[in-house]
Design a protein around this motif. Structure first.
Motif, PDB file in Angstrom:
ATOM      1  N   LEU A 144     -44.939  28.335 -45.210  1.00 24.85           N
ATOM      2  CA  LEU A 144     -43.862  29.318 -45.283  1.00 24.85           C
ATOM      3  C   LEU A 144     -43.494  29.800 -43.880  1.00 24.85           C
ATOM      4  O   LEU A 144     -42.312  30.001 -43.564  1.00 24.85           O
ATOM      5  CB  LEU A 144     -44.292  30.500 -46.154  1.00 24.85           C
ATOM      6  CG  LEU A 144     -43.308  31.664 -46.307  1.00 24.85           C
ATOM      7  CD1 LEU A 144     -41.977  31.191 -46.852  1.00 24.85           C
ATOM      8  CD2 LEU A 144     -43.903  32.743 -47.210  1.00 24.85           C
ATOM      9  N   GLN A 145     -44.484  29.959 -43.035  1.00 24.14           N
ATOM     10  CA  GLN A 145     -44.267  30.390 -41.666  1.00 24.14           C
ATOM     11  C   GLN A 145     -43.356  29.428 -40.904  1.00 24.14           C
ATOM     12  O   GLN A 145     -42.635  29.835 -39.994  1.00 24.14           O
ATOM     13  CB  GLN A 145     -45.632  30.487 -40.958  1.00 24.14           C
ATOM     14  CG  GLN A 145     -45.596  30.749 -39.480  1.00 24.14           C
ATOM     15  CD  GLN A 145     -45.408  32.213 -39.144  1.00 24.14           C
ATOM     16  OE1 GLN A 145     -45.156  33.025 -40.021  1.00 24.14           O
ATOM     17  NE2 GLN A 145     -45.532  32.555 -37.874  1.00 24.14           N
ATOM     18  N   GLN A 146     -43.333  28.162 -41.306  1.00 24.59           N
ATOM     19  CA  GLN A 146     -42.602  27.128 -40.577  1.00 24.59           C
ATOM     20  C   GLN A 146     -41.229  26.794 -41.160  1.00 24.59           C
ATOM     21  O   GLN A 146     -40.584  25.859 -40.698  1.00 24.59           O
ATOM     22  CB  GLN A 146     -43.447  25.847 -40.513  1.00 24.59           C
ATOM     23  CG  GLN A 146     -44.770  26.000 -39.773  1.00 24.59           C
ATOM     24  CD  GLN A 146     -44.574  26.426 -38.331  1.00 24.59           C
ATOM     25  OE1 GLN A 146     -43.665  25.953 -37.656  1.00 24.59           O
ATOM     26  NE2 GLN A 146     -45.419  27.337 -37.853  1.00 24.59           N
ATOM     27  N   VAL A 147     -40.758  27.544 -42.160  1.00 21.08           N
ATOM     28  CA  VAL A 147     -39.441  27.221 -42.723  1.00 21.08           C
ATOM     29  C   VAL A 147     -38.373  27.367 -41.647  1.00 21.08           C
ATOM     30  O   VAL A 147     -38.480  28.225 -40.754  1.00 21.08           O
ATOM     31  CB  VAL A 147     -39.107  28.123 -43.941  1.00 21.08           C
ATOM     32  CG1 VAL A 147     -40.102  27.904 -45.066  1.00 21.08           C
ATOM     33  CG2 VAL A 147     -39.037  29.580 -43.533  1.00 21.08           C
ATOM     34  N   PRO A 148     -37.336  26.525 -41.686  1.00 25.65           N
ATOM     35  CA  PRO A 148     -36.291  26.592 -40.650  1.00 25.65           C
ATOM     36  C   PRO A 148     -35.538  27.924 -40.662  1.00 25.65           C
ATOM     37  O   PRO A 148     -35.154  28.417 -41.724  1.00 25.65           O
ATOM     38  CB  PRO A 148     -35.355  25.441 -41.024  1.00 25.65           C
ATOM     39  CG  PRO A 148     -36.187  24.522 -41.860  1.00 25.65           C
ATOM     40  CD  PRO A 148     -37.125  25.412 -42.616  1.00 25.65           C
ATOM     41  N   ILE A 149     -35.354  28.502 -39.486  1.00 22.70           N
ATOM     42  CA  ILE A 149     -34.572  29.732 -39.325  1.00 22.70           C
ATOM     43  C   ILE A 149     -33.632  29.545 -38.143  1.00 22.70           C
ATOM     44  O   ILE A 149     -34.080  29.202 -37.039  1.00 22.70           O
ATOM     45  CB  ILE A 149     -35.477  30.965 -39.079  1.00 22.70           C
ATOM     46  CG1 ILE A 149     -36.406  31.205 -40.273  1.00 22.70           C
ATOM     47  CG2 ILE A 149     -34.627  32.207 -38.833  1.00 22.70           C
ATOM     48  CD1 ILE A 149     -37.363  32.372 -40.079  1.00 22.70           C
ATOM     49  N   ALA A 150     -32.358  29.740 -38.364  1.00 23.41           N
ATOM     50  CA  ALA A 150     -31.376  29.614 -37.286  1.00 23.41           C
ATOM     51  C   ALA A 150     -31.637  30.652 -36.204  1.00 23.41           C
ATOM     52  O   ALA A 150     -32.164  31.740 -36.479  1.00 23.41           O
ATOM     53  CB  ALA A 150     -29.968  29.770 -37.846  1.00 23.41           C
ATOM     54  N   VAL A 151     -31.269  30.332 -34.977  1.00 21.22           N
ATOM     55  CA  VAL A 151     -31.535  31.223 -33.839  1.00 21.22           C
ATOM     56  C   VAL A 151     -30.908  32.593 -34.052  1.00 21.22           C
ATOM     57  O   VAL A 151     -31.549  33.629 -33.877  1.00 21.22           O
ATOM     58  CB  VAL A 151     -31.018  30.588 -32.533  1.00 21.22           C
ATOM     59  CG1 VAL A 151     -31.180  31.566 -31.372  1.00 21.22           C
ATOM     60  CG2 VAL A 151     -31.760  29.293 -32.248  1.00 21.22           C
ATOM     61  N   HIS A 152     -29.641  32.615 -34.435  1.00 17.50           N
ATOM     62  CA  HIS A 152     -28.933  33.880 -34.633  1.00 17.50           C
ATOM     63  C   HIS A 152     -28.979  34.270 -36.108  1.00 17.50           C
ATOM     64  O   HIS A 152     -27.949  34.450 -36.761  1.00 17.50           O
ATOM     65  CB  HIS A 152     -27.498  33.768 -34.136  1.00 17.50           C
ATOM     66  CG  HIS A 152     -27.404  33.437 -32.683  1.00 17.50           C
ATOM     67  ND1 HIS A 152     -27.832  34.295 -31.689  1.00 17.50           N
ATOM     68  CD2 HIS A 152     -26.959  32.320 -32.045  1.00 17.50           C
ATOM     69  CE1 HIS A 152     -27.636  33.740 -30.508  1.00 17.50           C
ATOM     70  NE2 HIS A 152     -27.117  32.541 -30.688  1.00 17.50           N
ATOM     71  N   SER A 153     -30.189  34.409 -36.603  1.00 20.51           N
ATOM     72  CA  SER A 153     -30.410  34.724 -38.011  1.00 20.51           C
ATOM     73  C   SER A 153     -31.541  35.738 -38.114  1.00 20.51           C
ATOM     74  O   SER A 153     -32.507  35.691 -37.360  1.00 20.51           O
ATOM     75  CB  SER A 153     -30.761  33.448 -38.794  1.00 20.51           C
ATOM     76  OG  SER A 153     -31.156  33.753 -40.106  1.00 20.51           O
ATOM     77  N   PHE A 154     -31.417  36.658 -39.070  1.00 25.78           N
ATOM     78  CA  PHE A 154     -32.450  37.679 -39.257  1.00 25.78           C
ATOM     79  C   PHE A 154     -33.677  37.130 -39.969  1.00 25.78           C
ATOM     80  O   PHE A 154     -34.734  37.763 -39.957  1.00 25.78           O
ATOM     81  CB  PHE A 154     -31.882  38.862 -40.048  1.00 25.78           C
ATOM     82  CG  PHE A 154     -30.940  39.698 -39.239  1.00 25.78           C
ATOM     83  CD1 PHE A 154     -31.430  40.588 -38.288  1.00 25.78           C
ATOM     84  CD2 PHE A 154     -29.570  39.608 -39.417  1.00 25.78           C
ATOM     85  CE1 PHE A 154     -30.560  41.374 -37.534  1.00 25.78           C
ATOM     86  CE2 PHE A 154     -28.697  40.389 -38.665  1.00 25.78           C
ATOM     87  CZ  PHE A 154     -29.192  41.272 -37.723  1.00 25.78           C
ATOM     88  N   GLY A 155     -33.552  35.971 -40.582  1.00 30.29           N
ATOM     89  CA  GLY A 155     -34.702  35.382 -41.257  1.00 30.29           C
ATOM     90  C   GLY A 155     -34.281  34.472 -42.389  1.00 30.29           C
ATOM     91  O   GLY A 155     -33.090  34.216 -42.595  1.00 30.29           O
ATOM     92  N   ALA A 156     -35.277  33.977 -43.113  1.00 28.46           N
ATOM     93  CA  ALA A 156     -35.034  33.088 -44.249  1.00 28.46           C
ATOM     94  C   ALA A 156     -35.227  33.863 -45.548  1.00 28.46           C
ATOM     95  O   ALA A 156     -36.308  34.420 -45.796  1.00 28.46           O
ATOM     96  CB  ALA A 156     -35.984  31.894 -44.197  1.00 28.46           C
ATOM     97  N   PHE A 157     -34.183  33.899 -46.363  1.00 25.23           N
ATOM     98  CA  PHE A 157     -34.177  34.645 -47.620  1.00 25.23           C
ATOM     99  C   PHE A 157     -33.718  33.743 -48.757  1.00 25.23           C
ATOM    100  O   PHE A 157     -32.909  32.831 -48.549  1.00 25.23           O
ATOM    101  CB  PHE A 157     -33.206  35.832 -47.541  1.00 25.23           C
ATOM    102  CG  PHE A 157     -33.526  36.863 -46.500  1.00 25.23           C
ATOM    103  CD1 PHE A 157     -34.106  38.065 -46.853  1.00 25.23           C
ATOM    104  CD2 PHE A 157     -33.233  36.627 -45.158  1.00 25.23           C
ATOM    105  CE1 PHE A 157     -34.384  39.031 -45.885  1.00 25.23           C
ATOM    106  CE2 PHE A 157     -33.513  37.576 -44.195  1.00 25.23           C
ATOM    107  CZ  PHE A 157     -34.097  38.780 -44.559  1.00 25.23           C
ATOM    108  N   LEU A 158     -34.187  34.027 -49.946  1.00 25.58           N
ATOM    109  CA  LEU A 158     -33.722  33.312 -51.128  1.00 25.58           C
ATOM    110  C   LEU A 158     -32.327  33.801 -51.494  1.00 25.58           C
ATOM    111  O   LEU A 158     -32.119  35.004 -51.709  1.00 25.58           O
ATOM    112  CB  LEU A 158     -34.663  33.541 -52.311  1.00 25.58           C
ATOM    113  CG  LEU A 158     -34.237  32.891 -53.632  1.00 25.58           C
ATOM    114  CD1 LEU A 158     -34.473  31.386 -53.582  1.00 25.58           C
ATOM    115  CD2 LEU A 158     -34.989  33.507 -54.817  1.00 25.58           C
ATOM    116  N   LEU A 159     -31.360  32.892 -51.548  1.00 27.90           N
ATOM    117  CA  LEU A 159     -30.032  33.265 -52.034  1.00 27.90           C
ATOM    118  C   LEU A 159     -30.113  33.462 -53.533  1.00 27.90           C
ATOM    119  O   LEU A 159     -30.734  32.669 -54.245  1.00 27.90           O
ATOM    120  CB  LEU A 159     -29.011  32.180 -51.689  1.00 27.90           C
ATOM    121  CG  LEU A 159     -28.766  31.917 -50.200  1.00 27.90           C
ATOM    122  CD1 LEU A 159     -27.690  30.855 -50.039  1.00 27.90           C
ATOM    123  CD2 LEU A 159     -28.379  33.201 -49.477  1.00 27.90           C
TER     124      LEU A 159
END
Length: 315
Positions: A144-159
């Motif tokens: 989970l720690q390694q999921v892709p996150i864009a640079v200008h993004s607050f994080g990875a969330f479930l839509l």
């Protein structure tokens, strides 16, 4: 133990973690490779907080540091409860939820999700995993720690459009339902009401971006606006702290794979999924009014695999 002072954050550090956070070891703690995990809790739900911790440790060999955010009156019992986890790898700090922030969010402890930058130590600038305490982890949190996150993004969330509990198009939570689109400050943001919302129950935060963009300041500002003019939409599930997160993070979130957040297990007493289907997900969550520490809750047997006995409950 330091005295609790209203309006200030106090950190309570038990023996197993003291050497990581105090004195000459502070700089070393900043450079250690830990997966940082935040779990909230309150008096009525500490069983869930402890179960989350236990489930994370059961499924990973990585070093994890837990930040447990609770009201100050529950600190002692939580520490005793955590002693029931027989794992020498357990490292944690208990953070008394700052009263001024808790009051700002109508005493909803789950609002810890929006105050991460104001609650966590400032030397934490990498990724932070937030997990609601009505969940359990069934996979290796290192993944989970390694999921892709864009640079200008607050994080990875479930839509919410990906959620199994919102498969019906008409049932998808939209900004127009979760946020008060008539609020003049919201109107100035040019928010599209048809935009699908995201869930804050489980996510991976990009704290570097939170701090760079002063997200905490924006989130607090929205909650202060709410005091004068509601920012909450008409949906029964809408809350002020969630609306503040949706508004602050609008258009700047990455997508969390659905296997890392199966929610809605506590919506009703029905069991719409097979147990094998539920077990196939990495994180499962009893969002809804039925919680896994309550009797007769669906899939409670899965939660009981990680539950730790209440240290003060008499047989």
């Amino acid at each position: 133990m330091p005295m609790f002072m209203p309006g200030r954050m106090q950190m309570f550090m038990p023996g197993r973690v003291k050497k990581l956070f105090t004195g000459d070891h502070k700089e070393k703690a900043a450079t250690c490779e830990y997966i940082e995990v935040v779990v909230p809790g309150e008096a009525s739900s500490l069983a869930g907080t402890v179960a989350v911790v236990n489930s994370v440790l059961r499924h990973t060999n990585q070093s994890v540091r837990f930040h447990l955010v609770v009201p100050h009156q529950t600190v002692t019992i939580l520490r005793q409860w955590l002693d029931g986890i027989p794992d020498s790898r357990l490292h944690y700090q208990i953070i008394a939820f700052p009263e001024r922030l808790l009051k700002l969010a109508n005493n909803d402890v789950e609002s810890a999700q929006v105050f991460l930058a104001g609650i966590l130590p400032t030397n934490i600038t990498g990724r932070v995993i937030f997990i609601s305490n009505d969940a359990i982890v069934q996979g290796d949190i290192a993944e989970l720690q390694q999921v892709p996150i864009a640079v200008h993004s607050f994080g990875a969330f479930l839509l919410d459009s990906q959620s199994e509990t919102h498969a019906d198009l008409a049932d998808k939570p939209l900004y127009s339902q979760q946020v008060n689109m008539m609020n003049r400050f919201v109107h100035k943001r040019h928010i599209k009401g048809t935009r699908v919302t995201f869930s804050g129950g489980v996510f991976v935060a990009n704290m570097k971006y939170w701090r760079h963009t002063h997200a905490h300041r924006s989130l607090v500002a929205w909650l202060n606006i709410h005091k004068r003019m509601s920012i909450v939409g008409a949906s029964p599930s809408a809350t002020a702290h969630r609306a503040a997160m949706l508004l602050t993070f609008y258009g700047r979130v990455s997508v969390l794979p659905p296997k890392w957040h199966l929610r809605g297990l506590g919506v009703s007493e029905a069991t719409p999924y097979s147990e094998s289907f539920v077990r196939s997900h990495k994180v499962i969550r009893w969002s809804g009014h039925l919680k896994p520490w309550m009797p007769n809750t669906p899939y409670r047997n899965l939660w009981l695999e990680y539950a730790v006995p209440d240290p003060i409950r008499k047989p």
